[in-house]
Design a protein around this motif. Structure first.
Motif, PDB file in Angstrom:
ATOM      1  N   HIS A  51     -44.373  23.122 -17.785  1.00  0.00           N
ATOM      2  CA  HIS A  51     -45.486  24.062 -17.632  1.00  0.00           C
ATOM      3  C   HIS A  51     -45.690  24.436 -16.159  1.00  0.00           C
ATOM      4  N   TYR A  52     -45.463  23.489 -15.251  1.00  0.00           N
ATOM      5  CA  TYR A  52     -45.665  23.696 -13.820  1.00  0.00           C
ATOM      6  C   TYR A  52     -44.366  23.973 -13.063  1.00  0.00           C
ATOM      7  N   ARG A  90     -48.645  22.586  -7.281  1.00  0.00           N
ATOM      8  CA  ARG A  90     -48.325  22.421  -8.698  1.00  0.00           C
ATOM      9  C   ARG A  90     -48.267  20.940  -9.089  1.00  0.00           C
ATOM     10  N   LYS A  93     -51.743  19.669  -9.425  1.00  0.00           N
ATOM     11  CA  LYS A  93     -52.335  20.164 -10.684  1.00  0.00           C
ATOM     12  C   LYS A  93     -51.788  19.377 -11.869  1.00  0.00           C
ATOM     13  N   LEU A  94     -50.491  19.098 -11.875  1.00  0.00           N
ATOM     14  CA  LEU A  94     -49.883  18.281 -12.926  1.00  0.00           C
ATOM     15  C   LEU A  94     -50.525  16.896 -12.961  1.00  0.00           C
TER      16      LEU A  94
END
Length: 120
Positions: A51-52, A90, A93-94
């Protein structure tokens, strides 16, 4: 060590090998045998990571801290070609969305890192 000595199911090993490249396969499988609670996390991780980092390669290796032989972790390296600031954002965020929700045992034995190819 043969695969027969590993308590991880052959199906899980086969699935993990579809997602990850092992750096020193025997060491990785031995570590997972001692920490089987990591297997479900590793099976879930690729979907979360994609997703990232959609076009990344994923590697697993065992890291032994040279200053403390008792500190051993499984490292999941994400090989990608993003701008460093974007990559770290990223990864943060993950970690916020997924990694921090894992148990203490998982977080103390498993670490995700970023890696760049020589071509970057």
């Amino acid at each position: 060590m043969t695969d027969a000595a590993v308590s991880i199911s052959p199906a899980d090993i086969e699935t993990l090998e579809q997602f990850y490249t092992y750096r020193e396969r025997t060491k990785v499988l031995e570590f997972l045998d001692k920490h089987p609670f990591l297997v479900p996390v590793l099976l879930e991780a690729p979907k979360k990571i994609r997703h990232y980092f959609p076009n990344s390669q994923l590697f697993l290796e065992v890291f032994i801290d040279p200053e403390s032989i008792n500190w051993v972790q499984l490292i999941l390296s994400i090989l990608m070609k993003l701008d460093p600031y974007e990559a770290v954002a990223r990864l943060n965020k993950l970690d916020w969305d997924w990694g921090l929700h894992n148990s203490y045992d998982v977080r103390s034995n498993f670490f995700t890192s970023l890696e760049y190819s020589d071509e970057f």
